[in-house]
Design a protein around this motif. Structure first.
Motif, PDB file in Angstrom:
ATOM      1  N   ASN A  22       6.094  -5.878 -14.543  1.00 18.11           N
ATOM      2  CA  ASN A  22       7.052  -6.509 -13.636  1.00 18.11           C
ATOM      3  C   ASN A  22       8.200  -7.133 -14.416  1.00 18.11           C
ATOM      4  O   ASN A  22       7.992  -8.001 -15.252  1.00 18.11           O
ATOM      5  CB  ASN A  22       6.357  -7.586 -12.794  1.00 18.11           C
ATOM      6  CG  ASN A  22       7.176  -7.952 -11.572  1.00 18.11           C
ATOM      7  OD1 ASN A  22       8.387  -8.041 -11.636  1.00 18.11           O
ATOM      8  ND2 ASN A  22       6.502  -8.154 -10.455  1.00 18.11           N
ATOM      9  N   LYS A  23       9.421  -6.681 -14.135  1.00 18.65           N
ATOM     10  CA  LYS A  23      10.593  -7.164 -14.863  1.00 18.65           C
ATOM     11  C   LYS A  23      11.546  -7.983 -13.998  1.00 18.65           C
ATOM     12  O   LYS A  23      12.404  -8.678 -14.509  1.00 18.65           O
ATOM     13  CB  LYS A  23      11.364  -5.973 -15.460  1.00 18.65           C
ATOM     14  CG  LYS A  23      10.549  -5.145 -16.448  1.00 18.65           C
ATOM     15  CD  LYS A  23      10.119  -5.957 -17.652  1.00 18.65           C
ATOM     16  CE  LYS A  23       9.371  -5.107 -18.659  1.00 18.65           C
ATOM     17  NZ  LYS A  23       8.887  -5.901 -19.806  1.00 18.65           N
ATOM     18  N   ASN A  24      11.418  -7.885 -12.674  1.00 17.20           N
ATOM     19  CA  ASN A  24      12.411  -8.562 -11.827  1.00 17.20           C
ATOM     20  C   ASN A  24      11.808  -9.258 -10.614  1.00 17.20           C
ATOM     21  O   ASN A  24      12.518  -9.590  -9.673  1.00 17.20           O
ATOM     22  CB  ASN A  24      13.464  -7.558 -11.353  1.00 17.20           C
ATOM     23  CG  ASN A  24      12.853  -6.426 -10.540  1.00 17.20           C
ATOM     24  OD1 ASN A  24      11.644  -6.392 -10.323  1.00 17.20           O
ATOM     25  ND2 ASN A  24      13.686  -5.508 -10.094  1.00 17.20           N
ATOM     26  N   ASP A  25      10.478  -9.487 -10.616  1.00 21.71           N
ATOM     27  CA  ASP A  25       9.793 -10.196  -9.531  1.00 21.71           C
ATOM     28  C   ASP A  25       9.789  -9.428  -8.211  1.00 21.71           C
ATOM     29  O   ASP A  25       9.488 -10.000  -7.165  1.00 21.71           O
ATOM     30  CB  ASP A  25      10.392 -11.591  -9.300  1.00 21.71           C
ATOM     31  CG  ASP A  25       9.972 -12.572 -10.381  1.00 21.71           C
ATOM     32  OD1 ASP A  25       8.939 -12.327 -11.018  1.00 21.71           O
ATOM     33  OD2 ASP A  25      10.677 -13.573 -10.587  1.00 21.71           O
ATOM     34  N   PHE A  26      10.122  -8.123  -8.244  1.00 21.45           N
ATOM     35  CA  PHE A  26      10.005  -7.311  -7.031  1.00 21.45           C
ATOM     36  C   PHE A  26       8.559  -6.848  -6.903  1.00 21.45           C
ATOM     37  O   PHE A  26       7.984  -6.299  -7.840  1.00 21.45           O
ATOM     38  CB  PHE A  26      10.938  -6.099  -7.078  1.00 21.45           C
ATOM     39  CG  PHE A  26      10.843  -5.233  -5.844  1.00 21.45           C
ATOM     40  CD1 PHE A  26      11.579  -5.547  -4.711  1.00 21.45           C
ATOM     41  CD2 PHE A  26      10.009  -4.128  -5.813  1.00 21.45           C
ATOM     42  CE1 PHE A  26      11.492  -4.764  -3.569  1.00 21.45           C
ATOM     43  CE2 PHE A  26       9.909  -3.338  -4.681  1.00 21.45           C
ATOM     44  CZ  PHE A  26      10.656  -3.658  -3.553  1.00 21.45           C
ATOM     45  N   ARG A  27       7.982  -7.080  -5.725  1.00 23.46           N
ATOM     46  CA  ARG A  27       6.582  -6.732  -5.514  1.00 23.46           C
ATOM     47  C   ARG A  27       6.381  -6.145  -4.123  1.00 23.46           C
ATOM     48  O   ARG A  27       7.149  -6.434  -3.203  1.00 23.46           O
ATOM     49  CB  ARG A  27       5.685  -7.964  -5.689  1.00 23.46           C
ATOM     50  CG  ARG A  27       5.691  -8.548  -7.103  1.00 23.46           C
ATOM     51  CD  ARG A  27       4.862  -9.827  -7.177  1.00 23.46           C
ATOM     52  NE  ARG A  27       4.711 -10.297  -8.548  1.00 23.46           N
ATOM     53  CZ  ARG A  27       5.552 -11.113  -9.162  1.00 23.46           C
ATOM     54  NH1 ARG A  27       6.614 -11.551  -8.513  1.00 23.46           N
ATOM     55  NH2 ARG A  27       5.347 -11.494 -10.406  1.00 23.46           N
ATOM     56  N   ILE A  28       5.330  -5.347  -4.006  1.00 25.42           N
ATOM     57  CA  ILE A  28       4.914  -4.793  -2.715  1.00 25.42           C
ATOM     58  C   ILE A  28       3.428  -5.087  -2.546  1.00 25.42           C
ATOM     59  O   ILE A  28       2.636  -4.827  -3.459  1.00 25.42           O
ATOM     60  CB  ILE A  28       5.161  -3.276  -2.630  1.00 25.42           C
ATOM     61  CG1 ILE A  28       6.638  -2.945  -2.867  1.00 25.42           C
ATOM     62  CG2 ILE A  28       4.712  -2.738  -1.270  1.00 25.42           C
ATOM     63  CD1 ILE A  28       6.936  -1.457  -2.904  1.00 25.42           C
ATOM     64  N   TYR A  29       3.067  -5.643  -1.388  1.00 27.34           N
ATOM     65  CA  TYR A  29       1.672  -5.966  -1.113  1.00 27.34           C
ATOM     66  C   TYR A  29       1.228  -5.337   0.206  1.00 27.34           C
ATOM     67  O   TYR A  29       2.017  -5.245   1.162  1.00 27.34           O
ATOM     68  CB  TYR A  29       1.469  -7.479  -1.004  1.00 27.34           C
ATOM     69  CG  TYR A  29       1.492  -8.218  -2.318  1.00 27.34           C
ATOM     70  CD1 TYR A  29       0.334  -8.382  -3.072  1.00 27.34           C
ATOM     71  CD2 TYR A  29       2.675  -8.769  -2.803  1.00 27.34           C
ATOM     72  CE1 TYR A  29       0.351  -9.067  -4.275  1.00 27.34           C
ATOM     73  CE2 TYR A  29       2.705  -9.452  -4.012  1.00 27.34           C
ATOM     74  CZ  TYR A  29       1.536  -9.600  -4.744  1.00 27.34           C
ATOM     75  OH  TYR A  29       1.564 -10.280  -5.933  1.00 27.34           O
ATOM     76  N   ALA A  30      -0.028  -4.924   0.236  1.00 23.34           N
ATOM     77  CA  ALA A  30      -0.680  -4.559   1.492  1.00 23.34           C
ATOM     78  C   ALA A  30      -1.389  -5.809   2.001  1.00 23.34           C
ATOM     79  O   ALA A  30      -2.155  -6.438   1.266  1.00 23.34           O
ATOM     80  CB  ALA A  30      -1.679  -3.429   1.269  1.00 23.34           C
ATOM     81  N   CYS A  31      -1.121  -6.176   3.258  1.00 25.61           N
ATOM     82  CA  CYS A  31      -1.623  -7.447   3.791  1.00 25.61           C
ATOM     83  C   CYS A  31      -2.306  -7.247   5.140  1.00 25.61           C
ATOM     84  O   CYS A  31      -1.993  -6.314   5.885  1.00 25.61           O
ATOM     85  CB  CYS A  31      -0.473  -8.445   3.975  1.00 25.61           C
ATOM     86  SG  CYS A  31       0.495  -8.755   2.493  1.00 25.61           S
ATOM     87  N   THR A  32      -3.199  -8.156   5.448  1.00 27.14           N
ATOM     88  CA  THR A  32      -3.784  -8.223   6.781  1.00 27.14           C
ATOM     89  C   THR A  32      -3.165  -9.405   7.521  1.00 27.14           C
ATOM     90  O   THR A  32      -2.744 -10.384   6.908  1.00 27.14           O
ATOM     91  CB  THR A  32      -5.311  -8.404   6.713  1.00 27.14           C
ATOM     92  OG1 THR A  32      -5.618  -9.577   5.944  1.00 27.14           O
ATOM     93  CG2 THR A  32      -5.963  -7.199   6.066  1.00 27.14           C
TER      94      THR A  32
END
Length: 348
Positions: A22-32
């Motif tokens: 991770n270089k720029n704090d961009f993230r993708i999460y699968a959530c309930t």
């Protein structure tokens, strides 16, 4: 597009594959989520993405999101505008909260050292001596402190504090309360940011304008009722409809009450959201709890937003750590081709 406020629980980080990448704090999460306002995929999840802190899997968060797109195969994905975890006030609740941030052995040692103490208050006031706690190091301590302070030195709480000072509640000043517990307030005189692109929409002068993500303005009025007309057959003009009236550079514009979530208080912004903006004076906060997130690149971005005066509130150890951390971000642009083309044209 309307903003959705909900409780959600991240179950899996889909991007990046590891924090080391991770270089720029961009993230993708699968959530309930139990919210009926979101469209879930075949697995009963939703996908959220954006610039955000690392989330603890299995922990509930409060988030404000907007729909990005609906993929026929993977379902709906949502953009994150803000996401945070409520810090409990009771001692039992605090223990459960801290259990999500450390191992069972660490938690036991914390309460052996500080039995029946308000541990979160000790951490916030720098009275927690992690060196006296077994299995505890500086990195663990700073991570926990950062998670707690997200609600205190984060933009949401700072904006609420600024609002209470520069534009406090007044008997003669209109305001609109919204959110699940009506804990969000927008009032006449507030400085706000729009977060949704709206193209060729009517302003109060009935002219078609573009209002885009990042446009800033001032709340001019809040109309709680439509104007009454003798002729009911004609459609109401924009200036006759109820809503929140914002003064943007392109003129006065009405935001429907259902779309109020697309407005954020604009006095305080994250370093990422401030990119491209400037102001005569900028006050930047880089707390010790942000130590492992900040870099020399981000310090440069924050300080160069100021035209005349830039003030940085931090600790010496934090800034020294940050300036030694320089991120090498490769940017793919067409600048080289453009320069070559310009040179070729000039030679003709």
């Amino acid at each position: 597009m309307s903003l959705i406020e909900l409780k959600l629980t991240p179950e899996r980080m889909m991007y990046p594959k590891s924090e080391a990448l991770n270089k720029n704090d961009f993230r993708i999460y699968a959530c309930t989520s139990d919210s009926a306002d979101v469209e879930k995929n075949g697995f009963g999840n939703i996908s959220i993405k954006g610039i955000m802190q690392r989330l603890e899997l299995g922990t509930e968060y409060t988030a404000q999101i907007t729909l990005d797109k609906i993929d026929p195969k993977y379902g709906a994905s949502y953009n994150v505008l803000s996401i945070y975890q409520d810090v409990p006030e009771t001692l039992d609740g605090q223990r459960e909260f801290l259990a999500t941030l450390m191992t069972e052995m660490q938690l036991e040692e914390v309460y052996k050292t500080y039995p029946d103490a308000d541990v979160i208050d000790l951490i916030l006031n720098d009275k927690f001596d992690y060196k006296q706690v077994k299995y505890f190091g500086e990195k663990t301590y700073l991570k926990i402190k950062h998670r707690i302070k997200e609600n205190i030195v984060g933009t949401v709480q700072i904006n609420k504090y600024i609002q209470s000072i520069v534009n406090p509640e007044c008997e003669n000043k209109k305001q609109h309360e919204y959110g699940k517990d009506n804990d969000n307030v927008i009032r006449v005189g507030d400085f706000v940011l729009n977060t949704v692109n709206m193209y060729q929409v009517k302003n109060l002068e009935e002219s078609s304008v573009d209002i885009v993500n990042g446009d800033a303005g001032k709340v001019l009025d809040i109309k709680f009722e439509d104007d009454k007309r003798d002729d009911d057959d004609e459609d109401l003009l924009e200036r006759e409809k109820k809503g929140i009236i914002i003064g943007f550079d392109s003129g006065a514009f009405r935001i429907d009450f259902n779309d109020v979530f697309q407005l954020l208080a604009g006095w305080c912004r994250t370093g990422h959201k401030a990119q491209g903006d400037s102001a005569p004076a900028v006050l930047s906060i880089v707390d010790r709890s942000h130590k492992f997130q900040v870099s020399a690149n981000m310090l440069y971005t924050m300080l160069t937003r100021a035209k005349k005066k830039g003030i940085l509130i931090t600790q010496s150890e934090t800034i020294n750590f940050a300036i030694r951390k320089v991120e090498s971000k490769r940017r793919n642009t067409h600048l080289c081709e453009l320069l070559k083309h310009t040179e070729a044209v000039a030679d003709e």
